[in-house]
Design an enzyme around this catalytic site. Structure first.
Site, short mmCIF file in Angstrom:
data_model
loop_
_atom_site.label_atom_id
_atom_site.label_comp_id
_atom_site.label_asym_id
_atom_site.label_seq_id
_atom_site.Cartn_x
_atom_site.Cartn_y
_atom_site.Cartn_z
N HIS A 25 0.86 -1.18 0.00
CA HIS A 25 0.00 0.00 0.00
C HIS A 25 0.89 1.23 0.00
CE1 HIS A 25 -3.16 2.81 1.17
NE2 HIS A 25 -4.00 1.88 0.76
N ASP A 28 -7.95 -5.41 0.40
CA ASP A 28 -8.45 -6.19 -0.73
C ASP A 28 -8.09 -7.66 -0.66
OD1 ASP A 28 -9.73 -4.08 -2.01
OD2 ASP A 28 -7.80 -3.32 -2.64
N1 CMC Z 1 4.04 -7.67 -4.78
C1 CMC Z 1 5.37 -7.67 -4.98
N2 CMC Z 1 6.16 -6.59 -4.87
C2 CMC Z 1 5.56 -5.44 -4.54
C3 CMC Z 1 4.16 -5.35 -4.32
C4 CMC Z 1 3.41 -6.52 -4.45
N3 CMC Z 1 2.08 -6.50 -4.25
N4 CMC Z 1 3.83 -4.08 -4.01
C5 CMC Z 1 4.97 -3.37 -4.04
N5 CMC Z 1 6.02 -4.20 -4.36
C6 CMC Z 1 7.43 -3.80 -4.43
C7 CMC Z 1 7.70 -3.06 -5.74
O1 CMC Z 1 8.14 -3.93 -6.76
C8 CMC Z 1 8.78 -2.10 -5.31
O2 CMC Z 1 10.00 -2.81 -5.29
P1 CMC Z 1 11.39 -2.03 -5.63
O3 CMC Z 1 11.52 -0.95 -4.59
O4 CMC Z 1 12.41 -3.10 -5.51
O5 CMC Z 1 11.22 -1.48 -7.01
C9 CMC Z 1 8.43 -1.75 -3.86
O6 CMC Z 1 7.69 -2.87 -3.38
C10 CMC Z 1 7.61 -0.47 -3.72
O7 CMC Z 1 6.48 -0.57 -4.61
P2 CMC Z 1 5.81 0.67 -5.33
O8 CMC Z 1 5.01 0.18 -6.49
O9 CMC Z 1 6.86 1.71 -5.60
O10 CMC Z 1 4.86 1.21 -4.18
P3 CMC Z 1 3.63 2.15 -4.38
O11 CMC Z 1 3.41 2.82 -3.09
O12 CMC Z 1 3.80 3.03 -5.59
O13 CMC Z 1 2.45 1.12 -4.75
C11 CMC Z 1 0.59 -0.33 -4.62
C12 CMC Z 1 1.46 0.73 -3.89
C13 CMC Z 1 -0.65 -0.63 -3.76
C14 CMC Z 1 0.13 0.19 -5.98
C15 CMC Z 1 1.44 -1.63 -4.79
O14 CMC Z 1 1.87 -2.12 -3.53
C16 CMC Z 1 0.71 -2.72 -5.57
O15 CMC Z 1 0.74 -2.70 -6.80
N6 CMC Z 1 0.03 -3.67 -4.84
C17 CMC Z 1 -0.78 -4.66 -5.49
C18 CMC Z 1 -2.14 -4.04 -5.88
C19 CMC Z 1 -3.03 -3.83 -4.68
O16 CMC Z 1 -3.20 -4.71 -3.85
N7 CMC Z 1 -3.65 -2.64 -4.61
C20 CMC Z 1 -4.62 -2.32 -3.56
C21 CMC Z 1 -4.25 -1.13 -2.77
S1 CMC Z 1 -5.30 -0.99 -1.33
C22 CMC Z 1 -6.85 -0.49 -1.95
C23 CMC Z 1 -6.93 0.95 -2.19
O17 CMC Z 1 -6.60 1.75 -1.30
O18 CMC Z 1 -7.41 1.32 -3.29
#
Ligand code: CMC
Length: 430
Positions: A306, A364
Site C-alpha cells: 500500500h 483487498d
Molecule cells: N508484490 C510484490 N512486490 C511489490 C508489491 C506486491 N504487491 N507491491 C509493491 N512491491 C514492491 C515493488 O516492486 C517495489 O519494489 P522495488 O523498490 O524493488 O522497485 C516496492 O515494493 C515499492 O512498490 P511501489 O510500487 O513503488 O509502491 P507504491 O506505493 O507506488 O504502490 C501499490 C502501492 C498498492 C500500488 C502496490 O503495492 C501494488 O501494486 N500492490 C498490489 C495491488 C493492490 O493490492 N492494490 C490495492 C491497494 S489498497 C486499496 C486501495 O486503497 O485502493
C-alpha cells in the site's frame, strides 16, 4: 503552532517557507508562494511527498497502521456502529445522538428510489457491460434528473445531493447487477436497514420471499464502513479536482468512480481473488511468491502493499475476521481459496523481501473472498467499493467546496518536449 520555517536555496538565493503542524501526523512546508518568489515549480509525480489540501475528515498513520474517521479508530466504528452512523460522522464531523441518527436514517431512506425514467438507461447498455461502466454512466446521469440539487453554492442543495447519492447508490448498484444477470429490478424497501435493503435488491426475485441473513447483512455493513473514506487517495483526489472547477456533485462522483475502477486502486480486490483462484492450491504458493520477488516478472501479489500503510492495513484485520464470520455462517469454512489466502499471508509475512519492503496484506486481500461468498460476482466488487466510498467522496467534496480558500486544482509540469518551432505545410515536410 510552531514558528519553524524551511529554507530553500537555489544557487545564491534562499527563501523561507512556513512549516505548519496538523493535529497529528507529519507537518507540512507551505510552499504556496514558492513559484511566485523563486520562479521554479516543484515536481512530485504521484504526490508521494505533496499534501494537496487541508482536511479534518480522515487520518491514516501508515507506519502504525492506524485509520481514524473524524478521530475515531476504524476498529471501534466497525465494531460498534452501522454504516449510516459512519456516513453521518463523515458528513457532519460528530457522531449523531440517537434522535439525530433516527432523523438522518429517515432522510437517507426517503431518497432511495431513482427516477423511473432512469431505468431506461440500464436497458441501453449491453447485457455484458461491466457494472462499473454502468455506474460511471448512470451516476453521471443523476445530474440530468436532479437539477434541484446541482447548485453547489446553496448549502441546502449540497446536502440534498449528498443524501441522494448515499441513498441511491445501492439502488443503482443493485440494478446494474440485476441487469447483468437478466433479472427484474427490485425496488428499495425503506423498512429495511441500509445493508439488508441492498442485499435484498441484489438477491431477491419477485417469485420468492427474501429475508436478508442478519449476519451477512452485518458483514456487508461492516465492509461499507471499512471502505467509507481513506483520505486523499486517487479517486478522492479525482473527485476534489473535478469539483474544484465548480462541476456539480453527481458529475464529480462519476469521475471518482471512473478513477476507482483501475486495478491499482478499487479493482485490486477482484485482481486479488483472481490471483488466489489462479494459485489454486497451497503447494503452488512458493512459485507465486518467487515470481512476485522477480524483478523481471511484472507479477505482483495482489492485495499486498500500500502506498500509505507500511504496517498491517487496519482494515485488512477486520476484513479477515469478517471473512471468517461470513464463510462460517455459510458453512464454507474449508473454502480452498481461503486456505490459499491464509497460507499465502503467512508465507509472505515471513519472507525477507516482503518484510524488508514493508509489504503487508491490504483490505483487498480478504474482501474478494468475502464478497464472493456473499454471492457477488467479481465484476461487482469495485461497484461495492464505489457504493461505500461515495460518502467519503461527498464529505471530501463538501469540505473543499465549503473552504473559503478553495481554488481550482491546476498542477504545473516540467516540460521536456520540443522548443517552439514553425509549422511546415504538409507538402513541404521531408
Ligand atoms: N508484490 C510484490 N512486490 C511489490 C508489491 C506486491 N504487491 N507491491 C509493491 N512491491 C514492491 C515493488 O516492486 C517495489 O519494489 P522495488 O523498490 O524493488 O522497485 C516496492 O515494493 C515499492 O512498490 P511501489 O510500487 O513503488 O509502491 P507504491 O506505493 O507506488 O504502490 C501499490 C502501492 C498498492 C500500488 C502496490 O503495492 C501494488 O501494486 N500492490 C498490489 C495491488 C493492490 O493490492 N492494490 C490495492 C491497494 S489498497 C486499496 C486501495 O486503497 O485502493
Amino acid at each position: 503552532m510552531t514558528n519553524t520555517t524551511a529554507k530553500f536555496t537555489i544557487g545564491d538565493k534562499s527563501w523561507d517557507f512556513p512549516v505548519r503542524d496538523g493535529t497529528i501526523g507529519p507537518s507540512i512546508v507551505d510552499i504556496t508562494p514558492f513559484y511566485r518568489d523563486s520562479d521554479h515549480f516543484t515536481l512530485d509525480p504521484g504526490f508521494t511527498s505533496t499534501a494537496s489540501c487541508e482536511s479534518k475528515i480522515t487520518y491514516i498513520d501508515g507506519d502504525k497502521g492506524t485509520l481514524l474517521y473524524r478521530g475515531y479508530p476504524i476498529e471501534q466504528l466497525a465494531d460498534g456502529g452501522d454504516f449510516l452512523e459512519t456516513c453521518y460522522l463523515l458528513l457532519y464531523g460528530e457522531l449523531p445522538t440517537a434522535a439525530e441518527k433516527q432523523d438522518f436514517d429517515s432522510r437517507v431512506t426517503y431518497h432511495t428510489m431513482i427516477h423511473e425514467q432512469m431505468m431506461r438507461f440500464f436497458t441501453g447498455f449491453r447485457r455484458d457491460a461491466h457494472p462499473m461502466a454502468i455506474m460511471v454512466g448512470v451516476v453521471g446521469a443523476l445530474s440530468a434528473f436532479y437539477h434541484d440539487s446541482t447548485d453547489i453554492s446553496d448549502p441546502h442543495q449540497r446536502m440534498i445531493a449528498s443524501l441522494r447519492m448515499i441513498a441511491k447508490m445501492p439502488t443503482i448498484a443493485a440494478m446494474a447487477y440485476k441487469y447483468s444477470i437478466g433479472q427484474p429490478f427490485e425496488y428499495p424497501r425503506n423498512d429495511l436497514d441500509y445493508s439488508s435493503n441492498f442485499l435484498k435488491m441484489c438477491f431477491a426475485v419477485p417469485c420468492e420471499e427474501y429475508k436478508a441473513n442478519p449476519i451477512l447483512a452485518r458483514a456487508m455493513d461492516r465492509i461499507f464502513i471499512l471502505h467509507a473514506d481513506h483520505e486523499q487517495n486517487a479517486s478522492t483526489s479525482t473527485v476534489r479536482l473535478a469539483g474544484s472547477s465548480g462541476a456539480n456533485p453527481f458529475a464529480c462522483i462519476a469521475a471518482g468512480i471512473a478513477c476507482l475502477w483501475g486495478p491499482a486502486h478499487g479493482g485490486a480486490n477482484e485482481a486479488a481473488l483472481n490471483m488466489l483462484e489462479e494459485i489454486g492450491t497451497v503447494d503452488q504458493i512458493p512459485e507465486y511468491v518467487r515470481r512476485a520477488k522477480d524483478k523481471d516478472d511484472p507479477f505482483r501479489l495482489m492485495g499486498f502493499g500500500h502506498r500509505v500503510y507500511k504496517n498491517y492495513d487496519p482494515r485488512a484485520k477486520i476484513m479477515q475476521k469478517t471473512c471468517h464470520e461470513v464463510l462460517n455462517e455459510l458453512g464454507l469454512g474449508n473454502d480452498p481459496t481461503l486456505q490459499v489466502a491464509m497460507e499465502l499471508e503467512r508465507i509472505a509475512l515471513e519472507d525477507e523481501y516482503f518484510v524488508e519492503k514493508k509489504l503487508y496484506p491490504n483490505i483487498d486481500f480478504y474482501s474478494g473472498i468475502t464478497l464472493r461468498a456473499l454471492g457477488f460476482p467479481a465484476s461487482m466488487f469495485t461497484v461495492l467499493f464505489a457504493l461505500a466510498r461515495t460518502v467519503g467522496w461527498i464529505a471530501q467534496w463538501k469540505e473543499m467546496v465549503e473552504d473559503p480558500k478553495q481554488k481550482i486544482g491546476r498542477p504545473r509540469q516540467l516540460y521536456t518536449g520540443a522548443e517552439e518551432r514553425n509549422y511546415v505545410p504538409i507538402n513541404d515536410r521531408g
